[in-house]
Scaffold this motif. Structure first.
Motif, PDB file in Angstrom:
ATOM      1  N   PRO A  20       0.803  -1.238   0.000  1.00  0.00           N
ATOM      2  CA  PRO A  20       0.000   0.000   0.000  1.00  0.00           C
ATOM      3  C   PRO A  20       0.829   1.278   0.000  1.00  0.00           C
ATOM      4  CG  PRO A  20       0.108  -0.921   2.224  1.00  0.00           C
ATOM      5  CD  PRO A  20       0.880  -1.858   1.328  1.00  0.00           C
ATOM      6  N   HIS A  21       2.152   1.146  -0.155  1.00  0.00           N
ATOM      7  CA  HIS A  21       2.973   2.355  -0.044  1.00  0.00           C
ATOM      8  C   HIS A  21       4.250   2.190  -0.874  1.00  0.00           C
ATOM      9  CE1 HIS A  21       4.588   5.636   2.937  1.00  0.00           C
ATOM     10  NE2 HIS A  21       5.124   5.782   1.724  1.00  0.00           N
ATOM     11  N   THR A  22       4.189   2.688  -2.112  1.00  0.00           N
ATOM     12  CA  THR A  22       5.392   2.693  -2.957  1.00  0.00           C
ATOM     13  C   THR A  22       5.515   4.051  -3.640  1.00  0.00           C
ATOM     14  OG1 THR A  22       4.246   1.954  -4.954  1.00  0.00           O
ATOM     15  CG2 THR A  22       5.105   0.218  -3.492  1.00  0.00           C
ATOM     16  N   HIS A  23       6.721   4.321  -4.115  1.00  0.00           N
ATOM     17  CA  HIS A  23       6.966   5.534  -4.907  1.00  0.00           C
ATOM     18  C   HIS A  23       7.796   5.134  -6.117  1.00  0.00           C
ATOM     19  CE1 HIS A  23       5.690   8.125  -1.541  1.00  0.00           C
ATOM     20  NE2 HIS A  23       6.413   7.340  -0.751  1.00  0.00           N
ATOM     21  N   MET A  24       7.128   4.821  -7.219  1.00  0.00           N
ATOM     22  CA  MET A  24       7.833   4.510  -8.463  1.00  0.00           C
ATOM     23  C   MET A  24       7.967   5.808  -9.263  1.00  0.00           C
ATOM     24  SD  MET A  24       8.130   1.374  -7.780  1.00  0.00           S
ATOM     25  CE  MET A  24       7.306   0.020  -6.904  1.00  0.00           C
ATOM     26  N   PHE A  34      -6.436   9.982   0.622  1.00  0.00           N
ATOM     27  CA  PHE A  34      -5.623  11.182   0.415  1.00  0.00           C
ATOM     28  C   PHE A  34      -4.499  11.201   1.429  1.00  0.00           C
ATOM     29  CE2 PHE A  34      -9.740  12.199  -1.466  1.00  0.00           C
ATOM     30  CZ  PHE A  34      -9.331  12.619  -2.723  1.00  0.00           C
ATOM     31  N   LYS A  35      -3.319  11.597   0.950  1.00  0.00           N
ATOM     32  CA  LYS A  35      -2.107  11.526   1.781  1.00  0.00           C
ATOM     33  C   LYS A  35      -1.696  12.922   2.233  1.00  0.00           C
ATOM     34  CE  LYS A  35       2.043   9.914   3.125  1.00  0.00           C
ATOM     35  NZ  LYS A  35       2.962   9.263   2.204  1.00  0.00           N
ATOM     36  N   HIS A  36      -1.196  13.007   3.460  1.00  0.00           N
ATOM     37  CA  HIS A  36      -0.751  14.291   3.998  1.00  0.00           C
ATOM     38  C   HIS A  36       0.633  14.115   4.587  1.00  0.00           C
ATOM     39  CE1 HIS A  36      -5.098  13.935   3.938  1.00  0.00           C
ATOM     40  NE2 HIS A  36      -5.100  15.218   3.623  1.00  0.00           N
ATOM     41  N   VAL A  47       0.727   6.118   7.925  1.00  0.00           N
ATOM     42  CA  VAL A  47       1.685   5.328   7.138  1.00  0.00           C
ATOM     43  C   VAL A  47       2.982   5.157   7.913  1.00  0.00           C
ATOM     44  CG1 VAL A  47       0.656   6.266   5.011  1.00  0.00           C
ATOM     45  CG2 VAL A  47       2.847   7.181   5.823  1.00  0.00           C
ATOM     46  N   HIS A  48       3.757   4.226   7.516  1.00  0.00           N
ATOM     47  CA  HIS A  48       5.088   3.879   8.064  1.00  0.00           C
ATOM     48  C   HIS A  48       5.304   4.270   9.537  1.00  0.00           C
ATOM     49  CE1 HIS A  48       6.034   7.964   6.836  1.00  0.00           C
ATOM     50  NE2 HIS A  48       6.463   7.669   5.623  1.00  0.00           N
ATOM     51  N   VAL A  49       4.512   3.650  10.398  1.00  0.00           N
ATOM     52  CA  VAL A  49       4.699   3.804  11.850  1.00  0.00           C
ATOM     53  C   VAL A  49       6.032   3.128  12.201  1.00  0.00           C
ATOM     54  CG1 VAL A  49       3.773   3.189  14.123  1.00  0.00           C
ATOM     55  CG2 VAL A  49       2.209   3.739  12.230  1.00  0.00           C
ATOM     56  N   THR A  63       6.308  -1.097   2.024  1.00  0.00           N
ATOM     57  CA  THR A  63       7.765  -0.930   1.888  1.00  0.00           C
ATOM     58  C   THR A  63       8.193   0.522   1.759  1.00  0.00           C
ATOM     59  OG1 THR A  63       7.637  -1.115  -0.522  1.00  0.00           O
ATOM     60  CG2 THR A  63       8.046  -3.156   0.757  1.00  0.00           C
ATOM     61  N   ASP A  64       7.290   1.419   1.281  1.00  0.00           N
ATOM     62  CA  ASP A  64       7.737   2.773   0.950  1.00  0.00           C
ATOM     63  C   ASP A  64       8.839   2.702  -0.106  1.00  0.00           C
ATOM     64  OD1 ASP A  64       7.840   5.494   1.047  1.00  0.00           O
ATOM     65  OD2 ASP A  64       8.543   5.646   3.113  1.00  0.00           O
ATOM     66  N   HIS A  65       8.729   1.715  -1.000  1.00  0.00           N
ATOM     67  CA  HIS A  65       9.755   1.496  -2.030  1.00  0.00           C
ATOM     68  C   HIS A  65      10.038   2.800  -2.772  1.00  0.00           C
ATOM     69  CE1 HIS A  65      11.967  -1.252  -4.761  1.00  0.00           C
ATOM     70  NE2 HIS A  65      11.624  -0.380  -5.713  1.00  0.00           N
TER      71      HIS A  65
END
Ligand code: URP
Ligand code: ZN
Ligand code: ZN
Length: 487
Positions: free
Chosen positions: A62-66, A153-155, A242-244, A319-321
């Motif tokens: 649920p958390h990547t940055h391509m 929505f992300k903050h 996210v990413h605690v 992963t926050d890839h």
């Protein structure tokens, strides 16, 4: 008529978040067509012998940055290489982020990211970041939810002078999210404190990567998590953190949940197994390769994150890839605050969480499925199409060999990056086959991907209970999110 041959997965143990069963799984035309004992292989079917293996929903990250433009550069993995790497590790879907520049219209940024993602090899969806506030942002949020299938929505509460959302933006956007039936999510770090501590580190002459965790201590994360949770509480909107990364933030979530608030937490595979000693390594390249935010923490925080997952206070793994190579990280050689923040992991998440979670007895296989796919599918409203091995669901599956071992390394990874934060870690439990929409995308080391095979996944808004909440009625009724989580 589809040209895709059927696939019969024979003799495995099917694992869902709620049960395990010995069964064959038949995939036809991209969907799961049958689950049961002794299924017949249709003419032309490929047959996978899954004896001794598990058959699970493909991972959802649920958390990547391509292909993310960030801190003056762009990540190594694009939507093709990043999703292909995910498939090699059993992950069949990602939820990435559209991140508009401040003052950039949301719809412009959204269309840009949709264009970049067309080359994806596996399914993808988008959270959209709210980096500023105006009437047009208010309107575009509605368009995204109603027409484009965006329900989150992300903050960013940090990255001052760049994409940081101030409290006014948080309040407006959370309120709008509730009206629309969308989930607000936060990167919880107090950006003002980070900025101040970064200046203080540099004033003291501490300019290397060892300053990175010192400028982002757990209290900075905990403050932001508590603030976001408090704002969400006042507005009666669910919230996903996210990413605690630290015990203090996990405890803030647990406390709010104990009060009955709908708060959900995500943990990164890296934060579960890597500690902050990496930043004190004398090799700049090694230490800088681990610079991400929030940073890796002291080992006691890993234990707190595992406890949170076991207790159900934390719900998903990601992963926050976000991959930057050594040459990119070198931008911060003289100033740690200029090291592009981000690490990889989309390919390794399932094996790392299985090895450190299931093999140690912390998690059952069903709990593994819950935190690697099912809970994400429920929280972002794509369950049971994704995150579930069920007739009619997308045939996004991983055949998982719990006895196979692999040593993780940049030398053998499919990701384009030149570094692997799990380098040298030997894991037991690996994907032997990955199916994306019933197509064999990964077969025992052989990655069979093509540009553009992934599909954009629309995620419908949450409906009636959000409406009820926004009318301040039925406050004690379980939300659709809660009903899904309990299912
Ligand atoms: O360091 C990180 N996590 N980089 C990616 C952007 C973010 O904060 O998620
Ligand atoms: Zn973040
Ligand atoms: Zn991120």
């Amino acid at each position: 008529m589809s040209s895709l041959p059927p696939v019969l997965i024979r003799g495995g143990t099917v694992v869902n978040a709620d049960r395990e069963q010995r069964a064959d799984v038949l995939c036809v035309d991209g969907l799961i067509a049958a689950i049961g004992e002794n299924l017949e292989a249709p003419p032309g079917a490929s047959v996978i012998d899954a004896g001794g293996q598990y058959v699970m929903p493909g991972g959802i990250d649920p958390h990547t940055h391509m292909q993310l433009p960030f801190m003056g550069t762009v990540t190594q993995d694009d939507f093709f290489t990043g999703t292909a790497a995910g498939l090699a590790g059993g992950t069949t879907s990602i939820i990435d982020f559209v991140i508009p520049d401040p003052k950039q219209p949301l719809m412009d940024a959204y269309r840009t990211w949709r264009g970049w993602a067309e080359k994806a090899a596996a399914d993808y969806s988008f959270h959209v970041a709210i980096t500023w506030w105006s009437d047009s942002v208010h309107a575009d949020m509605g368009t995204l939810v109603r027409d484009e299938g965006v329900n989150s929505f992300k903050h960013f509460m940090t990255y001052k002078n760049a994409i940081m959302a101030d409290d006014e933006t948080l309040v407006n956007s959370f309120k709008r999210s509730l009206e629309l039936g969308a989930m607000p999510t936060v990167h919880a770090e107090n950006g003002e404190l980070v900025f101040l501590l970064q200046q203080e580190m540099k004033a003291k002459g501490i300019t290397g990567p060892e300053a990175h965790p010192l400028s982002r201590p757990p209290a900075v994360e905990a403050e932001a998590a508590q603030r976001a949770i408090a704002i969400a509480d006042v507005l009666n909107v669910p919230i996903y953190v996210v990413h605690v990364s630290c015990a203090e933030a996990a405890e803030a979530i647990a406390r709010a949940r104990a009060r009955g608030q709908r708060v959900y937490g995500e943990v990164l595979a890296g934060h579960l197994v890597i500690d902050d000693s990496v930043y004190r390594d004398p090799d700049f390249n090694f230490a800088a390769a681990h610079v991400m935010s929030p940073p890796f923490r002291a080992p006691e925080h890993q234990a707190a994150l595992w406890r949170g997952l076991q207790a159900g206070h934390l719900h998903t793994t990601a992963t926050d890839h976000c991959t930057f190579c050594a040459a990119q990280k070198a931008a911060g050689k003289l100033d740690f605050s200029k090291i592009p923040n981000g690490c990889g992991g989309v390919e390794e998440r399932l094996s790392v969480v299985w090895d450190a979670g299931v093999n140690t007895g912390k998690l059952t296989p069903s709990e593994f499925v819950a935190i690697t796919s099912a809970n994400t599918a429920k929280l972002f409203n794509i369950y049971p199409r994704k995150g579930c091995v069920a007739v009619g669901a997308d045939a996004d599956l991983v055949v998982w060999d719990p006895a196979a071992t692999k040593t993780l390394s940049a030398a053998t990874q499919f990701s384009k990056n030149d570094f692997n934060i799990f380098e040298g870690r030997t894991v037991t439990g690996v994907a032997s086959h990955t199916l994306s929409h019933g197509r064999l995308a990964y077969v025992q080391g052989d990655l069979r991907v093509e540009l553009g095979q992934g599909q954009y996944v629309k995620r419908p808004a949450f409906g009636p209970v959000f409406d009820a909440l926004s009318r301040k009625a039925a406050l004690s009724a379980p939300s659709s999110v809660h009903r899904a989580m309990a299912a």
